[in-house]
Design an enzyme around this catalytic site. Structure first.
Site, PDB file in Angstrom:
ATOM      1  CG  ASN A  58      -1.784   1.158   1.379  1.00 32.46           C
ATOM      2  OD1 ASN A  58      -1.776   2.054   0.526  1.00 32.46           O
ATOM      3  ND2 ASN A  58      -2.559   1.190   2.452  1.00 32.46           N
ATOM      4  CB  VAL A  59       1.228   3.924  -2.520  1.00 28.03           C
ATOM      5  CG1 VAL A  59       0.003   4.809  -2.476  1.00 28.03           C
ATOM      6  CG2 VAL A  59       2.399   4.642  -3.080  1.00 28.03           C
ATOM      7  CG  ASN A  85       0.244   5.378 -12.389  1.00 29.81           C
ATOM      8  OD1 ASN A  85      -0.385   6.067 -13.195  1.00 29.81           O
ATOM      9  ND2 ASN A  85      -0.148   4.149 -12.064  1.00 29.81           N
ATOM     10  CB  SER A 137      -6.006  14.288 -12.508  1.00 30.12           C
ATOM     11  OG  SER A 137      -7.282  14.512 -13.089  1.00 30.12           O
ATOM     12  CE1 TYR A 149      -8.175  10.929  -8.962  1.00 32.25           C
ATOM     13  CE2 TYR A 149      -8.812  12.839 -10.277  1.00 32.25           C
ATOM     14  CZ  TYR A 149      -8.138  11.641 -10.157  1.00 32.25           C
ATOM     15  OH  TYR A 149      -7.412  11.164 -11.233  1.00 32.25           O
ATOM     16  CB  ALA A 151      -8.103  18.594  -2.432  1.00 38.26           C
ATOM     17  CB  SER A 152      -5.547  14.017  -3.798  1.00 34.01           C
ATOM     18  OG  SER A 152      -6.041  13.557  -5.042  1.00 34.01           O
ATOM     19  CE  LYS A 153      -4.693  12.020  -9.195  1.00 34.11           C
ATOM     20  NZ  LYS A 153      -3.544  11.094  -9.339  1.00 34.11           N
ATOM     21  CB  ILE A 181      -6.555   8.071 -19.950  1.00 40.06           C
ATOM     22  CG1 ILE A 181      -5.794   9.404 -19.787  1.00 40.06           C
ATOM     23  CG2 ILE A 181      -5.652   7.030 -20.626  1.00 40.06           C
ATOM     24  CD1 ILE A 181      -5.438  10.143 -21.071  1.00 40.06           C
TER      25      ILE A 181
HETATM   26  P1  NAD Z   1      -6.287   2.102 -12.481  1.00 39.85           P
HETATM   27  O1  NAD Z   1      -7.299   1.919 -11.434  1.00 39.85           O
HETATM   28  O2  NAD Z   1      -6.441   1.314 -13.761  1.00 39.85           O
HETATM   29  O3  NAD Z   1      -4.824   1.810 -11.891  1.00 39.85           O
HETATM   30  C1  NAD Z   1      -4.402   2.285 -10.634  1.00 39.85           C
HETATM   31  C2  NAD Z   1      -3.454   1.275 -10.024  1.00 39.85           C
HETATM   32  O4  NAD Z   1      -3.074   1.777  -8.742  1.00 39.85           O
HETATM   33  C3  NAD Z   1      -4.107  -0.102  -9.808  1.00 39.85           C
HETATM   34  O5  NAD Z   1      -3.253  -1.135 -10.238  1.00 39.85           O
HETATM   35  C4  NAD Z   1      -4.307  -0.147  -8.302  1.00 39.85           C
HETATM   36  O6  NAD Z   1      -4.249  -1.469  -7.761  1.00 39.85           O
HETATM   37  C5  NAD Z   1      -3.149   0.705  -7.814  1.00 39.85           C
HETATM   38  N1  NAD Z   1      -3.395   1.237  -6.470  1.00 39.85           N
HETATM   39  C6  NAD Z   1      -4.545   1.785  -6.005  1.00 39.85           C
HETATM   40  N2  NAD Z   1      -4.401   2.104  -4.712  1.00 39.85           N
HETATM   41  C7  NAD Z   1      -3.142   1.743  -4.340  1.00 39.85           C
HETATM   42  C8  NAD Z   1      -2.414   1.813  -3.125  1.00 39.85           C
HETATM   43  N3  NAD Z   1      -2.972   2.283  -1.996  1.00 39.85           N
HETATM   44  N4  NAD Z   1      -1.149   1.364  -3.098  1.00 39.85           N
HETATM   45  C9  NAD Z   1      -0.581   0.838  -4.232  1.00 39.85           C
HETATM   46  N5  NAD Z   1      -1.236   0.743  -5.403  1.00 39.85           N
HETATM   47  C10 NAD Z   1      -2.499   1.198  -5.461  1.00 39.85           C
HETATM   48  O7  NAD Z   1      -6.251   3.673 -12.792  1.00 39.85           O
HETATM   49  P2  NAD Z   1      -5.665   4.491 -14.029  1.00 39.85           P
HETATM   50  O8  NAD Z   1      -6.840   5.030 -14.776  1.00 39.85           O
HETATM   51  O9  NAD Z   1      -4.613   3.732 -14.758  1.00 39.85           O
HETATM   52  O10 NAD Z   1      -4.997   5.733 -13.231  1.00 39.85           O
HETATM   53  C11 NAD Z   1      -3.609   5.833 -12.954  1.00 39.85           C
HETATM   54  C12 NAD Z   1      -3.296   7.237 -12.471  1.00 39.85           C
HETATM   55  O11 NAD Z   1      -3.667   8.192 -13.448  1.00 39.85           O
HETATM   56  C13 NAD Z   1      -4.074   7.634 -11.194  1.00 39.85           C
HETATM   57  O12 NAD Z   1      -3.246   8.399 -10.354  1.00 39.85           O
HETATM   58  C14 NAD Z   1      -5.209   8.488 -11.732  1.00 39.85           C
HETATM   59  O13 NAD Z   1      -5.671   9.411 -10.766  1.00 39.85           O
HETATM   60  C15 NAD Z   1      -4.511   9.176 -12.887  1.00 39.85           C
HETATM   61  N6  NAD Z   1      -5.440   9.664 -13.903  1.00 39.85           N
HETATM   62  C16 NAD Z   1      -6.211   8.812 -14.623  1.00 39.85           C
HETATM   63  C17 NAD Z   1      -7.086   9.310 -15.593  1.00 39.85           C
HETATM   64  C18 NAD Z   1      -7.959   8.408 -16.428  1.00 39.85           C
HETATM   65  O14 NAD Z   1      -8.769   8.923 -17.222  1.00 39.85           O
HETATM   66  N7  NAD Z   1      -7.830   7.092 -16.350  1.00 39.85           N
HETATM   67  C19 NAD Z   1      -7.165  10.696 -15.795  1.00 39.85           C
HETATM   68  C20 NAD Z   1      -6.368  11.540 -15.030  1.00 39.85           C
HETATM   69  C21 NAD Z   1      -5.495  11.012 -14.086  1.00 39.85           C
END
Ligand code: NAD
Length: 245
Positions: A58-59, A85, A137, A149, A151-153, A181
């Site tokens: 867990n990150v 990420n 994001s 979300y 605020a975190s970003k 995405i």
């Molecule tokens: P996703 O859910 O497909 O992948 C996220 C990964 O993070 C998963 O493998 C999950 O198991 C892992 N994860 C979650 N919580 C965790 C924790 N506590 N510790 C370790 N690993 C953990 O999501 P995604 O769409 O690939 O998003 C990846 C990043 O991109 C995120 O930070 C998201 O906020 C950002 N993002 C995504 C989009 C989008 O449209 N998909 C847009 C903007 C930003």
């Protein structure tokens, strides 16, 4: 843009954008450590061409990060690239949002990045080389239903700037703000919702994970050797100016 012989630590590398980042860095010559809460990340690590390592954890948990970094350094001797990420969302209107929903999202998306940087930056400074990329994001500007979300970003974008100042000159720190995405999340929207959303994007399509991974490769490679403390919007023009037609 190559990262030949470099060692990269990718959080959340087991799915979506993180998996594409891991595969892109691997193809460009890096050894990749995938750190993910979900055991499925092991399958992504197994597809990589170079030597790789999967660590489950867990990150937001300092003990898990310490354990993962120790395993990575024992196996590969150093870490050159860190990609923050891992991210989650728990959308809810502000007035209905619970304290738990707020804390969980802030813990994973923002505290998680603080903990990895705190642990890995000393290794990078010691080696006089490092590249940190934080996945923020477009929601960092604020978005309906995303108080936690957004605020975190926004916090992550700000953490990027502070880290860039404090870790210069040896380590660069930059962030990327993806728009929408094409991950399983977008696919889960109904067709009408997808159509409505796509109309708002000047480029008339959502991005794909590889398009984010390519910008990560730029920041992770020496192609960006004089770039630090920046935020790059990768969103097909979604956030460029007002579109008041
Ligand atoms: P996703 O859910 O497909 O992948 C996220 C990964 O993070 C998963 O493998 C999950 O198991 C892992 N994860 C979650 N919580 C965790 C924790 N506590 N510790 C370790 N690993 C953990 O999501 P995604 O769409 O690939 O998003 C990846 C990043 O991109 C995120 O930070 C998201 O906020 C950002 N993002 C995504 C989009 C989008 O449209 N998909 C847009 C903007 C930003």
């Amino acid at each position: 843009m190559n990262v030949q012989g470099k060692v990269a630590f990718v959080t959340g590398g087991g799915s979506g954008i993180g998996a594409a980042i891991s595969q892109t860095l691997d193809k460009a010559g890096a050894t990749v450590i995938i750190f993910d809460l979900n055991e499925d990340g092991r399958m992504v690590a197994d597809t990589l061409q170079q030597e790789s390592l999967f660590v489950q954890g867990n990150v937001a948990d300092q003990k898990d990060i310490k354990r993962a970094v120790q395993s990575a350094v024992e196996k590969f001797g150093r870490i050159d690239i860190l990609i923050n990420n891992a991210g989650i969302f728990r959308d809810q209107k502000l007035m209905k949002m619970s304290e738990e929903e707020w804390d969980l999202v802030l813990d994973v998306n923002l505290k998680g990045a603080f903990l990895t940087i705190k642990e890995i930056a000393p290794i990078m400074k010691g080696n006089q080389y490092g590249k940190i990329v934080n996945i923020s994001s477009v929601s960092h500007k604020g978005n309906f239903g995303q108080a936690n979300y957004s605020a975190s970003k926004a916090g992550l974008a700000s953490l990027t700037n502070t880290a860039a100042l404090e870790l210069a000159p040896e380590v660069t720190v930059n962030s990327i703000a993806p728009g929408s995405i094409d991950t399983p999340l977008f696919q889960s929207m109904d067709e009408k919702g997808k159509e409505k959303f796509i109309k708002k994007i000047p480029m008339k399509r959502v991005g794909n994970p590889e398009e984010i991974a390519q910008t990560v490769l730029f920041y992770a490679s020496d192609a960006s050797s004089y770039v630090t403390g920046t935020l790059l919007e990768v969103d097909g023009g979604l956030t460029t100016g007002l579109n008041l037609r």
